[in-house]
Design a protein around this motif. Structure first.
Motif, PDB file in Angstrom:
ATOM      1  N   LYS A  48       0.832  -1.203   0.000  1.00 19.13           N
ATOM      2  CA  LYS A  48       0.000   0.000   0.000  1.00 19.13           C
ATOM      3  C   LYS A  48       0.868   1.256   0.000  1.00 19.13           C
ATOM      4  N   ILE A  49       1.892   1.273   0.837  1.00 18.81           N
ATOM      5  CA  ILE A  49       2.788   2.426   0.909  1.00 18.81           C
ATOM      6  C   ILE A  49       3.487   2.646  -0.428  1.00 18.81           C
ATOM      7  N   ILE A  50       3.956   1.550  -1.038  1.00 17.98           N
ATOM      8  CA  ILE A  50       4.670   1.650  -2.318  1.00 17.98           C
ATOM      9  C   ILE A  50       3.760   2.197  -3.410  1.00 17.98           C
ATOM     10  N   CYS A  51       2.538   1.693  -3.484  1.00 16.85           N
ATOM     11  CA  CYS A  51       1.593   2.171  -4.501  1.00 16.85           C
ATOM     12  C   CYS A  51       1.277   3.652  -4.295  1.00 16.85           C
ATOM     13  N   ASP A  52       1.107   4.057  -3.056  1.00 12.43           N
ATOM     14  CA  ASP A  52       0.817   5.465  -2.759  1.00 12.43           C
ATOM     15  C   ASP A  52       2.004   6.346  -3.117  1.00 12.43           C
ATOM     16  N   ARG A  53       3.202   5.869  -2.808  1.00 11.10           N
ATOM     17  CA  ARG A  53       4.404   6.676  -3.028  1.00 11.10           C
ATOM     18  C   ARG A  53       4.675   6.881  -4.507  1.00 11.10           C
ATOM     19  N   PHE A  54       4.584   5.806  -5.295  1.00  9.05           N
ATOM     20  CA  PHE A  54       4.940   5.876  -6.714  1.00  9.05           C
ATOM     21  C   PHE A  54       3.731   6.083  -7.626  1.00  9.05           C
ATOM     22  N   LYS A  55       2.553   6.180  -7.020  1.00 12.03           N
ATOM     23  CA  LYS A  55       1.320   6.344  -7.787  1.00 12.03           C
ATOM     24  C   LYS A  55       1.110   5.167  -8.746  1.00 12.03           C
ATOM     25  N   TRP A  56       1.419   3.973  -8.271  1.00 13.54           N
ATOM     26  CA  TRP A  56       1.252   2.769  -9.069  1.00 13.54           C
ATOM     27  C   TRP A  56      -0.072   2.099  -8.711  1.00 13.54           C
ATOM     28  N   THR A  57      -0.624   1.365  -9.652  1.00 13.85           N
ATOM     29  CA  THR A  57      -1.756   0.505  -9.345  1.00 13.85           C
ATOM     30  C   THR A  57      -1.214  -0.810  -8.767  1.00 13.85           C
ATOM     31  N   ARG A  58      -2.060  -1.538  -8.080  1.00 13.47           N
ATOM     32  CA  ARG A  58      -1.635  -2.839  -7.558  1.00 13.47           C
ATOM     33  C   ARG A  58      -1.204  -3.758  -8.718  1.00 13.47           C
ATOM     34  N   LYS A  59      -1.962  -3.688  -9.807  1.00 13.00           N
ATOM     35  CA  LYS A  59      -1.658  -4.541 -10.953  1.00 13.00           C
ATOM     36  C   LYS A  59      -0.251  -4.275 -11.473  1.00 13.00           C
ATOM     37  N   PHE A  60       0.127  -2.992 -11.538  1.00 19.39           N
ATOM     38  CA  PHE A  60       1.455  -2.647 -12.039  1.00 19.39           C
ATOM     39  C   PHE A  60       2.537  -3.117 -11.057  1.00 19.39           C
ATOM     40  N   LEU A  61       2.288  -2.949  -9.762  1.00 18.28           N
ATOM     41  CA  LEU A  61       3.253  -3.397  -8.759  1.00 18.28           C
ATOM     42  C   LEU A  61       3.425  -4.910  -8.825  1.00 18.28           C
ATOM     43  N   TYR A  62       2.338  -5.641  -8.977  1.00 16.33           N
ATOM     44  CA  TYR A  62       2.432  -7.109  -9.086  1.00 16.33           C
ATOM     45  C   TYR A  62       3.243  -7.493 -10.326  1.00 16.33           C
ATOM     46  N   HIS A  63       3.046  -6.729 -11.402  1.00 12.57           N
ATOM     47  CA  HIS A  63       3.820  -6.980 -12.619  1.00 12.57           C
ATOM     48  C   HIS A  63       5.312  -6.777 -12.348  1.00 12.57           C
ATOM     49  N   LYS A  64       5.636  -5.724 -11.627  1.00 14.40           N
ATOM     50  CA  LYS A  64       7.039  -5.440 -11.296  1.00 14.40           C
ATOM     51  C   LYS A  64       7.643  -6.577 -10.462  1.00 14.40           C
ATOM     52  N   ILE A  65       6.876  -7.084  -9.520  1.00 12.99           N
ATOM     53  CA  ILE A  65       7.355  -8.193  -8.670  1.00 12.99           C
ATOM     54  C   ILE A  65       7.599  -9.434  -9.525  1.00 12.99           C
ATOM     55  N   LEU A  66       6.675  -9.716 -10.435  1.00 17.10           N
ATOM     56  CA  LEU A  66       6.828 -10.887 -11.299  1.00 17.10           C
ATOM     57  C   LEU A  66       8.048 -10.768 -12.201  1.00 17.10           C
ATOM     58  N   VAL A  67       8.299  -9.580 -12.712  1.00 10.44           N
ATOM     59  CA  VAL A  67       9.486  -9.357 -13.552  1.00 10.44           C
ATOM     60  C   VAL A  67      10.751  -9.633 -12.743  1.00 10.44           C
ATOM     61  N   GLU A  68      10.790  -9.129 -11.507  1.00 11.06           N
ATOM     62  CA  GLU A  68      11.940  -9.356 -10.634  1.00 11.06           C
ATOM     63  C   GLU A  68      12.128 -10.854 -10.367  1.00 11.06           C
ATOM     64  N   LEU A  69      11.046 -11.552 -10.099  1.00  9.90           N
ATOM     65  CA  LEU A  69      11.122 -12.987  -9.838  1.00  9.90           C
ATOM     66  C   LEU A  69      11.590 -13.748 -11.082  1.00  9.90           C
ATOM     67  N   SER A  70      11.086 -13.345 -12.244  1.00  7.24           N
ATOM     68  CA  SER A  70      11.449 -14.014 -13.495  1.00  7.24           C
ATOM     69  C   SER A  70      12.922 -13.818 -13.826  1.00  7.24           C
ATOM     70  N   ASP A  71      13.469 -12.679 -13.447  1.00  5.01           N
ATOM     71  CA  ASP A  71      14.883 -12.403 -13.710  1.00  5.01           C
ATOM     72  C   ASP A  71      15.805 -13.275 -12.866  1.00  5.01           C
ATOM     73  N   LEU A  72      15.325 -13.668 -11.684  1.00  2.71           N
ATOM     74  CA  LEU A  72      16.195 -14.366 -10.726  1.00  2.71           C
ATOM     75  C   LEU A  72      15.875 -15.850 -10.550  1.00  2.71           C
ATOM     76  N   HIS A  73      14.697 -16.263 -10.989  1.00  5.21           N
ATOM     77  CA  HIS A  73      14.287 -17.646 -10.765  1.00  5.21           C
ATOM     78  C   HIS A  73      13.619 -18.220 -12.010  1.00  5.21           C
ATOM     79  N   ASN A  74      13.534 -19.528 -12.034  1.00  8.39           N
ATOM     80  CA  ASN A  74      12.834 -20.234 -13.110  1.00  8.39           C
ATOM     81  C   ASN A  74      11.375 -20.414 -12.706  1.00  8.39           C
ATOM     82  N   LEU A  75      10.561 -19.406 -12.982  1.00  9.84           N
ATOM     83  CA  LEU A  75       9.147 -19.454 -12.580  1.00  9.84           C
ATOM     84  C   LEU A  75       8.396 -20.587 -13.272  1.00  9.84           C
TER      85      LEU A  75
END
Length: 217
Positions: free
Chosen positions: A147-174
């Motif tokens: 919630k704090i991150i979305c408020d700070r960067f004016k991101w939607t939850r959907k966009f934040l989840y996308h960012k998390i998935l990209v980070e996970l995909s870069d480091l792990h074999n999803l």
């Protein structure tokens, strides 16, 4: 992972069954739940009354129709299909039995093939696989941060989840973790981020990334 476990975790939906039987979906639901006027008792009520574990046969679920509306359905195990097959006589019962047996056979063969392609022991150890994941645990623990991150960067939850998935995909074999999940439970996760409750390794990476965003100015 033996055949018994695969059978237990593999299901088809009442929507698929309605299609196999060429019947309206609500007719299948009436078989399970009884009619709304109470004149006909449903299978589930009878099983419950006699102390059977209903989830061994029928598991409540939902689906979204073309309009996006969420509607009731059930996931049906192989035992549940066997039970329903006995409710239909003649040609309809024979055809349904042939179709559901083939459907389960095809799913089980696909799961076995997927499992054979996975270095199971090494993968399980590496990703810290949880045998019985506590659904929503990671989000419940980290929701205030999101919630704090979305408020700070004016991101939607959907966009934040996308960012998390990209980070996970870069480091792990999803894809590999998703295959492990599918083998264990007989179906893919509804959302990829559900894997955070299944793999401690993914959860730790996601937490580190969220903590980094939290302190980033």
């Amino acid at each position: 992972m033996n055949g018994e476990v695969i059978n237990k975790n593999t299901t088809i939906t009442t929507l698929e069954i309605a299609n196999m039987l060429e019947m309206k979906h609500y007719k299948i639901l009436e078989k399970l739940e009884g009619t709304k006027d109470g004149k006909t008792k449903g299978v589930i009520e009878t099983l419950t009354h006699h102390d059977f574990v209903v989830s061994d046969y029928f598991i409540p679920s939902t689906y979204k129709d073309d309009s996006g509306k969420e509607n009731k359905c059930y996931k049906v195990t192989r035992m549940g299909c066997e039970f329903l097959a006995n409710k239909f006589t003649g040609e309809k019962g024979i055809v349904f039995t042939a179709l559901y047996v083939k459907r389960f056979h095809d799913m089980e063969q696909a799961l076995k093939k997927s499992r054979q392609a996975i270095p199971e022991k090494e993968s399980l150890e590496h990703y810290g696989i949880v045998e019985k994941p506590d659904s929503g645990k990671w989000f419940n623990k980290n929701n205030w941060k999101l919630k704090i991150i979305c408020d700070r960067f004016k991101w939607t939850r959907k966009f934040l989840y996308h960012k998390i998935l990209v980070e996970l995909s870069d480091l792990h074999n999803l894809e590999l973790v998703e295959k492990l999940y599918t083998v264990a439970y007989g179906h893919k996760p509804e959302y990829k981020l559900n894997l955070l409750d299944y793999s401690e390794e993914l959860a730790e990476t996601a937490t580190r990334y969220v903590n980094y965003l939290l302190i980033e100015e």
